[in-house]
Write a protein that holds these residues in place. Structure first.
Motif, PDB file in Angstrom:
ATOM      1  N   PRO A  28       2.805 -26.014  -9.190  1.00 42.34           N
ATOM      2  CA  PRO A  28       3.498 -25.078 -10.083  1.00 42.34           C
ATOM      3  C   PRO A  28       2.631 -24.656 -11.266  1.00 42.34           C
ATOM      4  CG  PRO A  28       4.278 -27.288 -10.468  1.00 42.34           C
ATOM      5  CD  PRO A  28       3.312 -27.372  -9.310  1.00 42.34           C
ATOM      6  N   SER A  29       1.461 -24.100 -10.995  1.00 42.21           N
ATOM      7  CA  SER A  29       0.565 -23.703 -12.079  1.00 42.21           C
ATOM      8  C   SER A  29       0.203 -22.229 -11.952  1.00 42.21           C
ATOM      9  CB  SER A  29      -0.715 -24.543 -12.048  1.00 42.21           C
ATOM     10  OG  SER A  29      -1.511 -24.191 -10.936  1.00 42.21           O
ATOM     11  N   ARG A  30      -0.263 -21.654 -13.039  1.00 47.05           N
ATOM     12  CA  ARG A  30      -0.733 -20.273 -13.058  1.00 47.05           C
ATOM     13  C   ARG A  30      -1.920 -20.101 -12.121  1.00 47.05           C
ATOM     14  NH1 ARG A  30      -1.538 -18.878 -18.805  1.00 47.05           N
ATOM     15  NH2 ARG A  30       0.689 -19.094 -18.611  1.00 47.05           N
ATOM     16  N   GLU A  31      -2.804 -21.096 -12.065  1.00 42.05           N
ATOM     17  CA  GLU A  31      -3.986 -21.017 -11.213  1.00 42.05           C
ATOM     18  C   GLU A  31      -3.605 -20.965  -9.735  1.00 42.05           C
ATOM     19  OE1 GLU A  31      -4.909 -22.303 -15.142  1.00 42.05           O
ATOM     20  OE2 GLU A  31      -3.601 -23.316 -13.716  1.00 42.05           O
ATOM     21  N   SER A  32      -2.629 -21.750  -9.348  1.00 40.33           N
ATOM     22  CA  SER A  32      -2.164 -21.751  -7.968  1.00 40.33           C
ATOM     23  C   SER A  32      -1.504 -20.418  -7.615  1.00 40.33           C
ATOM     24  CB  SER A  32      -1.189 -22.913  -7.762  1.00 40.33           C
ATOM     25  OG  SER A  32      -0.781 -22.985  -6.428  1.00 40.33           O
ATOM     26  N   ALA A  33      -0.757 -19.860  -8.539  1.00 39.61           N
ATOM     27  CA  ALA A  33      -0.138 -18.551  -8.322  1.00 39.61           C
ATOM     28  C   ALA A  33      -1.202 -17.485  -8.131  1.00 39.61           C
ATOM     29  CB  ALA A  33       0.778 -18.199  -9.504  1.00 39.61           C
ATOM     30  N   GLY A  34      -2.271 -17.547  -8.911  1.00 40.03           N
ATOM     31  CA  GLY A  34      -3.367 -16.592  -8.762  1.00 40.03           C
ATOM     32  C   GLY A  34      -4.071 -16.744  -7.428  1.00 40.03           C
ATOM     33  N   ALA A  35      -4.247 -17.995  -6.981  1.00 45.04           N
ATOM     34  CA  ALA A  35      -4.874 -18.248  -5.685  1.00 45.04           C
ATOM     35  C   ALA A  35      -4.021 -17.685  -4.554  1.00 45.04           C
ATOM     36  CB  ALA A  35      -5.103 -19.744  -5.486  1.00 45.04           C
ATOM     37  N   LEU A  36      -2.705 -17.858  -4.647  1.00 47.61           N
ATOM     38  CA  LEU A  36      -1.816 -17.323  -3.615  1.00 47.61           C
ATOM     39  C   LEU A  36      -1.840 -15.796  -3.625  1.00 47.61           C
ATOM     40  CD1 LEU A  36       0.242 -17.756  -1.369  1.00 47.61           C
ATOM     41  CD2 LEU A  36       2.019 -17.829  -3.131  1.00 47.61           C
ATOM     42  N   GLN A  37      -1.838 -15.204  -4.799  1.00 42.95           N
ATOM     43  CA  GLN A  37      -1.890 -13.750  -4.889  1.00 42.95           C
ATOM     44  C   GLN A  37      -3.181 -13.221  -4.266  1.00 42.95           C
ATOM     45  OE1 GLN A  37      -1.710 -12.146  -8.845  1.00 42.95           O
ATOM     46  NE2 GLN A  37      -1.203 -10.103  -8.111  1.00 42.95           N
ATOM     47  N   TYR A  38      -4.301 -13.886  -4.541  1.00 46.00           N
ATOM     48  CA  TYR A  38      -5.580 -13.494  -3.937  1.00 46.00           C
ATOM     49  C   TYR A  38      -5.504 -13.600  -2.411  1.00 46.00           C
ATOM     50  CZ  TYR A  38     -10.313 -14.056  -2.177  1.00 46.00           C
ATOM     51  OH  TYR A  38     -11.455 -13.950  -1.425  1.00 46.00           O
ATOM     52  N   ALA A  39      -4.965 -14.712  -1.919  1.00 47.85           N
ATOM     53  CA  ALA A  39      -4.863 -14.915  -0.466  1.00 47.85           C
ATOM     54  C   ALA A  39      -4.011 -13.836   0.185  1.00 47.85           C
ATOM     55  CB  ALA A  39      -4.285 -16.299  -0.165  1.00 47.85           C
ATOM     56  N   LEU A  40      -2.891 -13.510  -0.417  1.00 47.60           N
ATOM     57  CA  LEU A  40      -1.993 -12.520   0.170  1.00 47.60           C
ATOM     58  C   LEU A  40      -2.570 -11.113   0.125  1.00 47.60           C
ATOM     59  CD1 LEU A  40       1.411 -13.789  -1.244  1.00 47.60           C
ATOM     60  CD2 LEU A  40       0.609 -13.916   1.130  1.00 47.60           C
ATOM     61  N   SER A  41      -3.320 -10.795  -0.904  1.00 43.44           N
ATOM     62  CA  SER A  41      -3.807  -9.426  -1.038  1.00 43.44           C
ATOM     63  C   SER A  41      -5.192  -9.204  -0.438  1.00 43.44           C
ATOM     64  CB  SER A  41      -3.810  -9.010  -2.513  1.00 43.44           C
ATOM     65  OG  SER A  41      -4.659  -9.841  -3.267  1.00 43.44           O
ATOM     66  N   HIS A  42      -5.982 -10.276  -0.230  1.00 46.10           N
ATOM     67  CA  HIS A  42      -7.358 -10.067   0.210  1.00 46.10           C
ATOM     68  C   HIS A  42      -7.801 -10.906   1.417  1.00 46.10           C
ATOM     69  CE1 HIS A  42      -7.419  -8.551  -3.918  1.00 46.10           C
ATOM     70  NE2 HIS A  42      -8.336  -7.712  -3.458  1.00 46.10           N
ATOM     71  N   VAL A  43      -7.012 -11.877   1.843  1.00 45.76           N
ATOM     72  CA  VAL A  43      -7.517 -12.801   2.854  1.00 45.76           C
ATOM     73  C   VAL A  43      -6.725 -12.758   4.157  1.00 45.76           C
ATOM     74  CG1 VAL A  43      -8.013 -15.217   3.377  1.00 45.76           C
ATOM     75  CG2 VAL A  43      -8.465 -14.327   1.089  1.00 45.76           C
ATOM     76  N   VAL A  44      -5.428 -12.984   4.105  1.00 45.11           N
ATOM     77  CA  VAL A  44      -4.658 -13.124   5.344  1.00 45.11           C
ATOM     78  C   VAL A  44      -4.531 -11.790   6.073  1.00 45.11           C
ATOM     79  CG1 VAL A  44      -3.367 -15.162   4.628  1.00 45.11           C
ATOM     80  CG2 VAL A  44      -2.439 -12.921   4.139  1.00 45.11           C
ATOM     81  N   VAL A  45      -4.608 -11.886   7.386  1.00 49.44           N
ATOM     82  CA  VAL A  45      -4.421 -10.727   8.260  1.00 49.44           C
ATOM     83  C   VAL A  45      -3.320 -11.058   9.264  1.00 49.44           C
ATOM     84  CG1 VAL A  45      -6.756  -9.798   7.976  1.00 49.44           C
ATOM     85  CG2 VAL A  45      -6.315 -11.461   9.769  1.00 49.44           C
TER      86      VAL A  45
END
Length: 187
Positions: free
Chosen positions: A6-23
């Motif tokens: 439950p951290s800001r850093e984890s939220a940023g990592a998830l946002q990065y994954a959803l917008s730039h990594v997963v297909v």
């Protein structure tokens, strides 16, 4: 696999994954390492996790909170909104008793699940970037600089590990991998 807490850093990592990594054919695993002595408070997730422009599910109008729900379930809901065709699996694991070490627990779980990519949020203040931390030491190496959890995972993981630092609302990300340090991705 995104390391979730439950951290800001984890939220940023998830946002990065959803917008730039997963297909489309990927599966996204959200891994949370639980600790009996953890100081994390899931209440803090209500204030720090706001990935979507509108209100999140189970939130009051525009509040960005997750109600009384679990932050992992809120992260899953965000994933389903952002990437509805991507299956999301929640994994909870306890710290390994023999090491009581978050980084080695994550490494062990990533090997067990045969993940191809680990994405972890990284908190790096000015003093951490300059002085380093003393949490982990690489064995057998000549480096005496300490490594934080993300840096340890980058160095020791069999798969690719990306440490993500979100920079402001529209300022992009700073990414760290084994081959790229402080790579600025404007997105």
């Amino acid at each position: 696999m995104v390391v979730a807490d439950p951290s800001r850093e984890s939220a940023g990592a998830l946002q990065y994954a959803l917008s730039h990594v997963v297909v489309e054919n990927d599966e996204l695993i959200l891994l949370h390492v639980e600790s009996s002595y953890s100081w994390w408070n899931t209440f803090s997730f209500r204030k720090t996790y706001n990935l979507t422009p509108g209100p999140m599910p189970n939130s009051s109008e525009g509040g960005g909170g997750v109600g009384d729900g679990d932050f992992l379930e809120a992260m899953r809901q965000v994933c389903q909104i952002a990437q509805p065709k991507i299956p999301v699996r929640l994994e909870r694991t306890q710290l390994m008793e023999e090491t009581k070490d978050k980084a080695n627990t994550i490494l062990s779980k990533s090997n067990l699940l045969s993940v191809d990519l680990i994405i972890i949020g990284q908190r790096r203040g000015f003093s951490t970037a300059i002085l380093g931390t003393s949490r982990y030491k690489l064995s057998g190496g000549s480096s005496t600089k300490g490594l934080d959890t993300a840096e340890y995972l980058i160095e020791k993981s069999k798969c690719t590990c990306v440490a993500v630092q979100k920079r402001g609302q529209n300022a992009g990300y700073v990414l760290n991998t084994k081959t790229h340090k402080n790579f600025w991705l404007l997105a």
